[in-house]
Design a protein around this motif. Structure first.
Motif, PDB file in Angstrom:
ATOM      1  N   SER A 171       0.835  -1.223   0.041  1.00  0.00           N
ATOM      2  CA  SER A 171      -0.140  -0.217  -0.105  1.00  0.00           C
ATOM      3  C   SER A 171       0.755   1.372  -0.008  1.00  0.00           C
ATOM      4  CB  SER A 171      -0.976  -0.074   1.177  1.00  0.00           C
ATOM      5  OG  SER A 171       0.033  -0.085   2.364  1.00  0.00           O
ATOM      6  N   LEU A 172       2.291   0.996  -0.192  1.00  0.00           N
ATOM      7  CA  LEU A 172       3.227   2.296  -0.132  1.00  0.00           C
ATOM      8  C   LEU A 172       3.947   1.993  -1.474  1.00  0.00           C
ATOM      9  CD1 LEU A 172       4.177   2.389   3.700  1.00  0.00           C
ATOM     10  CD2 LEU A 172       2.635   3.479   2.729  1.00  0.00           C
ATOM     11  N   ASP A 173       3.978   3.290  -2.129  1.00  0.00           N
ATOM     12  CA  ASP A 173       4.632   3.057  -3.635  1.00  0.00           C
ATOM     13  C   ASP A 173       6.220   3.094  -3.146  1.00  0.00           C
ATOM     14  OD1 ASP A 173       6.192   3.676  -5.672  1.00  0.00           O
ATOM     15  OD2 ASP A 173       4.482   4.946  -6.381  1.00  0.00           O
ATOM     16  N   PRO A 174       6.847   1.726  -3.608  1.00  0.00           N
ATOM     17  CA  PRO A 174       8.227   1.681  -3.162  1.00  0.00           C
ATOM     18  C   PRO A 174       9.233   2.622  -3.785  1.00  0.00           C
ATOM     19  CG  PRO A 174       7.339   0.133  -4.836  1.00  0.00           C
ATOM     20  CD  PRO A 174       6.260   0.619  -4.097  1.00  0.00           C
ATOM     21  N   ARG A 175       8.961   3.514  -4.584  1.00  0.00           N
ATOM     22  CA  ARG A 175       9.738   4.507  -5.160  1.00  0.00           C
ATOM     23  C   ARG A 175       9.645   5.914  -4.806  1.00  0.00           C
ATOM     24  NH1 ARG A 175      13.460   2.296  -8.979  1.00  0.00           N
ATOM     25  NH2 ARG A 175      12.692   0.171  -8.801  1.00  0.00           N
ATOM     26  N   TRP A 176       8.552   5.845  -3.647  1.00  0.00           N
ATOM     27  CA  TRP A 176       8.567   7.453  -3.066  1.00  0.00           C
ATOM     28  C   TRP A 176       9.012   7.545  -1.801  1.00  0.00           C
ATOM     29  CZ3 TRP A 176       3.173  10.448  -4.440  1.00  0.00           C
ATOM     30  CH2 TRP A 176       3.124  10.507  -5.737  1.00  0.00           C
ATOM     31  N   ARG A 177       9.511   8.436  -1.246  1.00  0.00           N
ATOM     32  CA  ARG A 177       9.810   9.015   0.017  1.00  0.00           C
ATOM     33  C   ARG A 177       8.611   9.121   0.876  1.00  0.00           C
ATOM     34  NH1 ARG A 177      15.380  10.135   0.468  1.00  0.00           N
ATOM     35  NH2 ARG A 177      16.446  10.337  -1.572  1.00  0.00           N
ATOM     36  N   VAL A 178       8.700   8.714   2.092  1.00  0.00           N
ATOM     37  CA  VAL A 178       7.840   8.679   3.053  1.00  0.00           C
ATOM     38  C   VAL A 178       7.118  10.007   3.222  1.00  0.00           C
ATOM     39  CG1 VAL A 178       7.004   8.301   5.722  1.00  0.00           C
ATOM     40  CG2 VAL A 178       8.480   6.845   4.274  1.00  0.00           C
ATOM     41  N   ARG A 179       7.853  11.041   3.125  1.00  0.00           N
ATOM     42  CA  ARG A 179       7.211  12.557   3.322  1.00  0.00           C
ATOM     43  C   ARG A 179       6.264  12.634   1.850  1.00  0.00           C
ATOM     44  NH1 ARG A 179      10.809  15.064  -0.280  1.00  0.00           N
ATOM     45  NH2 ARG A 179      13.101  14.492   0.761  1.00  0.00           N
ATOM     46  N   ASP A 180       6.639  12.088   0.783  1.00  0.00           N
ATOM     47  CA  ASP A 180       5.926  12.471  -0.337  1.00  0.00           C
ATOM     48  C   ASP A 180       4.468  11.462  -0.586  1.00  0.00           C
ATOM     49  OD1 ASP A 180       7.593  14.247  -1.679  1.00  0.00           O
ATOM     50  OD2 ASP A 180       8.817  12.552  -2.112  1.00  0.00           O
ATOM     51  N   ILE A 181       4.821  10.271   0.116  1.00  0.00           N
ATOM     52  CA  ILE A 181       3.641   9.364   0.163  1.00  0.00           C
ATOM     53  C   ILE A 181       2.547  10.007   1.450  1.00  0.00           C
ATOM     54  CG2 ILE A 181       2.894   7.141   1.194  1.00  0.00           C
ATOM     55  CD1 ILE A 181       5.389   6.014   0.589  1.00  0.00           C
ATOM     56  N   ILE A 182       2.859  10.635   2.496  1.00  0.00           N
ATOM     57  CA  ILE A 182       2.077  11.136   3.311  1.00  0.00           C
ATOM     58  C   ILE A 182       1.388  12.384   2.858  1.00  0.00           C
ATOM     59  CG2 ILE A 182       1.916  12.388   5.480  1.00  0.00           C
ATOM     60  CD1 ILE A 182       3.983  10.339   6.645  1.00  0.00           C
ATOM     61  N   ALA A 183       2.099  13.148   1.856  1.00  0.00           N
ATOM     62  CA  ALA A 183       1.735  14.215   1.228  1.00  0.00           C
ATOM     63  C   ALA A 183       1.172  14.385   0.308  1.00  0.00           C
ATOM     64  CB  ALA A 183       3.110  15.236   0.967  1.00  0.00           C
ATOM     65  N   GLU A 184       0.972  13.079  -0.520  1.00  0.00           N
ATOM     66  CA  GLU A 184       0.163  12.867  -1.698  1.00  0.00           C
ATOM     67  C   GLU A 184      -1.299  13.431  -1.632  1.00  0.00           C
ATOM     68  OE1 GLU A 184      -0.335   9.020  -3.246  1.00  0.00           O
ATOM     69  OE2 GLU A 184      -0.619   9.687  -5.169  1.00  0.00           O
ATOM     70  N   PRO A 185      -2.043  13.000  -0.473  1.00  0.00           N
ATOM     71  CA  PRO A 185      -3.428  13.407  -0.389  1.00  0.00           C
ATOM     72  C   PRO A 185      -3.379  14.975  -0.136  1.00  0.00           C
ATOM     73  CG  PRO A 185      -3.133  11.612   0.880  1.00  0.00           C
ATOM     74  CD  PRO A 185      -1.823  11.809   0.335  1.00  0.00           C
ATOM     75  N   ILE A 186      -2.447  15.389   0.651  1.00  0.00           N
ATOM     76  CA  ILE A 186      -2.491  17.037   1.010  1.00  0.00           C
ATOM     77  C   ILE A 186      -2.458  17.754  -0.288  1.00  0.00           C
ATOM     78  CG2 ILE A 186      -1.062  18.875   1.892  1.00  0.00           C
ATOM     79  CD1 ILE A 186      -0.234  16.751   3.961  1.00  0.00           C
ATOM     80  N   ARG A 187      -1.765  17.196  -1.348  1.00  0.00           N
ATOM     81  CA  ARG A 187      -1.256  17.898  -2.584  1.00  0.00           C
ATOM     82  C   ARG A 187      -2.567  17.790  -3.422  1.00  0.00           C
ATOM     83  NH1 ARG A 187       4.526  15.273  -3.393  1.00  0.00           N
ATOM     84  NH2 ARG A 187       5.558  16.341  -1.689  1.00  0.00           N
ATOM     85  N   ALA A 188      -2.941  16.443  -3.429  1.00  0.00           N
ATOM     86  CA  ALA A 188      -4.242  16.243  -4.240  1.00  0.00           C
ATOM     87  C   ALA A 188      -5.311  17.039  -4.039  1.00  0.00           C
ATOM     88  CB  ALA A 188      -4.929  14.609  -3.955  1.00  0.00           C
TER      89      ALA A 188
END
Lengths: 331, 309
Positions: free
Chosen positions: A112-129
Motif C-alpha cells: 500500500s506504499l509506493d516503493p519508489r516514493w519517499r515517506v514524506r511524499d507518500i504522506i503528502a500525496e493527499p495533501i497535494r491532491a
C-alpha cells in the motif's frame, strides 16, 4: 446522540460478471456467470463509533470495503455519507470533498506504499491532491506533525518504505490516510499482516486517534480478538449478507445467530475446554449459493423453512438478526 | 555494526550492492572501460585525429592501400593502414563508430519512447485497450526490422532526390530500426504495469481522485521502467548490428558518412586482393563494441534480477 448517523449502507449489492468471453460462451453454450460477492447488505454507523464487519475468508468483507470506498462499482443499493447518496452526487467538487473526508487503510503494509516514493511524499500525496497546504513550508510541517502523531520521528520522512518494518509501514499508511483530515476511515484488515504484539500497538494507536480526532471507523477483520478490542458495533457477515448486527458486549455475551455462536466457539482457550465442536464445512461458493438461508447446510438448527425462505433482518432489542430459528423462538 | 544512515551520496554509492557487484565482476569492468573508451574515441574524433577521411579534398590517392604500420610498407602515420582512396583506417573507424553509436542509441530511444507509454497504457487499462495495443505489437513483430528499413529506405530513395536522401538517410535508419523494435519494450512494461496496478498504493491514489494520467506517470512508470532500461542496453547492441547489416547491404547510411557496417562493406571488395586490413579492423571494432555493450547489459540484467542474486 443516537440519531447522528454518519454512514448508511442500504441493501448494497456488488456482483461481478465472471463469465467467459462472449465468443467462448457462444461456442460452448455456457450461461453468464455472476459472482454475488455482496448481496443485500445493510448497516449504519454512528459518528465517532467503530463498526466492524467480521466473517470467514471469502464472505465478502473486503468487497464491502472496496465498494464503499468507490474502488468497486456498486451493482445496486445506496451508500449514504452524511446525508449524501454517493450514487447521486455528480458535482465534481462534491465528489472531491467526499473522497477527502473518507480515507482507507489497506491490509498489506507492503503493497500500500509506493516503493519508489519517499515517506514524506507518500504522506503528502493527499495533501497535494486536495490542495490542503498553503505552501511547501506548511505541507512540510503538516507531514511532520502527522509523523509524530502516529509515533514516528520527523526524520523518517526522508526514508523509503523498504527501510521500515510492517508495523511502522502501517503507521505510515495511517498517517497518509489522516493527512486529508478525514472523518471516516475504512480499515480493511489493517492488522492481519502484522505480528500479534504489533497488532496491539496499531489498534491502540487507532483508538487514540479516534478519541483525539473524533474519527468514525468501518473496520473489516476476521479476527474476533481484534474485533473485541476496537469495536462498538459488530456486523457478522456470511456469504455476502449480514446475519447479525449487535453491540460488542451483546455479541460476546449473548450471541443470537447460530453462525455467530459457532464463530465464538472457534476461539481457542487455554483451559483445555474440549466441549468445543469445530465449525464444519467451508463457506459455499458465492457463484452457486445455497437456497433459502445461505447458512442452512452448516446450521445445526436448520429446518425445512430455512431451505426455502431467505430470512430478513429482524430487530431484537438493540440487535438485529436474520434467522428463522431465532424468529420462531426455537433458539 | 552498520553505521547510522548519514552517508553522503558518494558514500552510499560506494557502499551499495550494485557497486560491489560491479567491482567484483572483472568482465563487466573491462567491458565498461572499453565501451567508455570507444565512446570517447568516437565522439572526440575531430580532436583525437587530424585526418578527415570523409572530406574528399583532404585525401591523397598516393597514400592508397597502405598496410598497417607493422607490415612491410606500412608507415606510422597511418597506423592501421589506408583504403583504396588513401583514407586513414583508424580515423575512418573512429568516425564510423560515431555514426554506429548515434544510430544505435537514438533508435533505442525512439523504441523506448513508443514502447514504454504504450506498454503502460495497455497493462494498466487491460481489456480491449490492452488487446488492441498488443495485437498491433504482434503484427509489428512479424515484420523483421530489415524489411521495414528496406521499405522505408526504398520509399525515401525514390521520392527524394539523392542529395536530400543523403541528408535524411541516418534519421530514416533511426526511425526504421526504432519502429521495428518497440514491441519488446511495450511487452516488458505491460507485464510490469499489470502487476503494479493491482497493488494497494494504486488503489490509494485512485481513492484521492488522482487523474489516471498522473497515476501512470508518477506511480506506474517509476516502478516498471527499471527492467525496460536493462533490456534497452542490450537493445543498443542489437540496433548497432541491425544498422551494420543494413549498411553492409547498401541500404543504410550513405558512403559519404560511413558507419562501421559501410566500412566493412567497402573493405569487403578488397578482401580477396590481399588488402585485409580495410575490412578486418572495422569488423573487429564492431565485434568489440557490440560484445562490450552486451556484457554490460547481461550484468545489469543479472544484478537487478532478484532471482539470480
Amino acid at each position: 446522540m443516537p440519531n447522528d448517523i454518519i454512514f448508511t449502507v442500504n441493501n448494497l449489492k456488488v456482483h461481478f460478471d465472471i463469465s467467459s468471453p462472449f465468443i467462448t460462451r457462444l461456442i460452448n453454450g455456457a450461461p453468464k456467470l455472476v459472482l454475488k460477492a455482496v448481496d443485500g447488505l445493510s448497516f449504519r454507523i454512528r459518528r465517532g463509533e467503530t463498526f466492524s464487519l467480521v466473517g470467514e475468508s471469502g464472505c465478502g468483507k473486503s468487497t464491502v470495503a472496496r465498494a464503499v470506498s468507490g474502488l468497486y462499482s456498486v451493482t445496486s443499493g445506496d451508500i449514504i455519507i452524511d446525508g449524501q447518496n454517493l450514487a447521486e452526487v455528480k458535482n465534481k467538487s462534491k465528489i472531491t470533498d467526499i473522497s477527502r473526508r473518507m480515507q482507507m487503510i489497506f491490509q498489506s503494509p507492503y503493497a500500500s506504499l509506493d516503493p519508489r516514493w519517499r515517506v514524506r511524499d507518500i504522506i503528502a500525496e493527499p495533501i497535494r491532491a486536495f490542495g490542503l497546504a498553503k505552501n511547501k513550508e506548511d505541507e512540510r510541517s503538516q507531514v511532520e506533525k502527522l509523523l509524530r502523531q502516529v509515533g514516528l520521528s520527523e526524520r523518517d520522512g526522508e526514508k523509503f518504505p523498504h527501510e521500515f518494518s510492517g508495523g511502522q509501514r502501517q503507521r505510515i499508511s495511517i498517517a497518509r490516510a489522516l493527512s486529508s483530515r478525514p472523518e471516516f476511515l475504512i480499515c480493511d484488515e489493517p492488522t492481519s499482516a502484522l505480528d500479534v504484539s504489533v497488532q496491539a500497538q496499531i489498534l491502540n494507536l487507532m483508538t487514540e486517534l479516534q478519541d483525539e480526532l473524533g474519527l468514525t471507523y468501518l473496520f473489516i477483520s476476521h479476527d474476533l480478538a481484534v474485533i473485541d478490542h476496537i469495536s462498538d458495533w459488530i456486523g457478522v457477515m456470511y456469504l455476502g449478507r449480514v446475519c447479525e448486527i449487535t453491540p460488542k458486549a451483546a455479541l460476546f455475551s449473548n450471541p443470537l445467530h447460530p453462525y455467530t455462536r459457532l464463530l465464538l466457539e472457534t476461539i481457542p482457550d487455554l483451559k483445555g475446554n474440549n466441549k468445543r465442536s469445530p465449525l464444519e464445512g467451508e463457506v459455499p461458493s458465492p457463484i452457486t449459493p445455497p437456497s433459502g438461508c445461505t447458512f442452512h447446510p452448516r446450521c445445526p438448527f436448520a429446518k425445512e423453512r430455512c431451505k426455502r425462505e431467505r430470512p430478513e433482518l429482524i430487530t431484537l432489542g438493540e440487535s438485529q438478526v436474520a434467522c428463522h430459528a431465532v424468529e420462531e423462538k426455537r433458539l | 555494526m552498520r553505521k547510522e544512515q548519514t552517508l553522503t551520496w558518494w558514500g552510499r554509492f560506494v557502499d551499495h550492492d550494485v557497486t560491489y557487484s560491479f567491482l567484483h565482476s572483472p568482465v563487466t569492468v573491462i567491458a565498461s572501460i572499453v565501451t567508455v573508451l570507444m565512446i570517447i574515441a568516437a565522439f572526440c574524433a575531430p580532436v583525437l585525429t587530424s585526418y578527415t577521411p570523409f572530406v574528399p579534398g583532404s585525401l591523397n590517392l598516393l597514400d592508397a592501400f597502405m598496410p598497417p604500420a607493422w607490415e612491410p610498407g606500412g608507415v606510422s602515420e597511418h597506423f592501421l593502414g589506408t583504403d583504396g582512396q588513401g583514407r586513414d583506417i583508424l580515423a575512418a573507424i573512429m568516425y564510423g563508430t560515431q555514426v554506429s553509436l548515434t544510430v544505435g542509441l537514438l533508435s533505442v530511444l525512439l523504441s523506448i519512447a513508443i514502447g514504454i507509454p504504450l506498454g503502460i497504457i495497455a497493462g494498466y487499462n487491460g481489456g480491449w485497450v490492452d488487446t488492441a495495443i498488443m495485437r498491433i505489437a504482434d503484427i509489428q513483430l512479424t515484420i523483421p526490422p530489415i524489411l521495414i528499413a528496406l521499405m522505408i529506405d526504398g520509399v525515401t530513395r525514390t521520392s527524394l532526390s539523392s542529395e536530400v536522401h543523403e541528408l535524411v538517410a541516418i534519421p530514416v535508419l533511426i526511425v526504421s530500426i526504432g519502429l521495428a523494435s518497440w514491441p519488446q519494450y511495450a511487452r516488458i512494461t505491460r507485464s510490469g504495469a499489470m502487476v503494479e496496478r493491482r497493488k494497494d498504493y494504486i488503489a490509494a491514489a485512485q481513492l484521492i481522485q488522482t487523474p489516471t494520467a498522473l497515476i501512470l506517470l508518477r506511480h506506474i512508470f517509476p516502478n516498471v521502467v527499471g527492467p525496460t532500461l536493462i533490456v534497452a542496453t542490450i537493445g543498443v547492441a542489437v540496433a548497432i548490428i541491425i544498422e551494420a547489416t543494413l549498411s553492409f547491404l547498401g541500404v543504410g547510411v550513405p558512403p559519404t558518412t560511413p558507419s562501421l557496417g559501410t566500412l566493412i562493406r567497402i573493405g569487403n571488395n578488397f578482401l580477396f586482393s590481399g588488402e585485409w586490413w580495410i575490412t578486418l579492423f572495422p569488423a573487429f571494432t564492431l565485434v568489440v563494441l557490440v560484445l562490450s555493450v552486451n556484457l554490460i547489459g547481461d550484468w545489469l540484467r543479472d544484478t537487478f534480477n532478484p532471482k539470480l542474486r
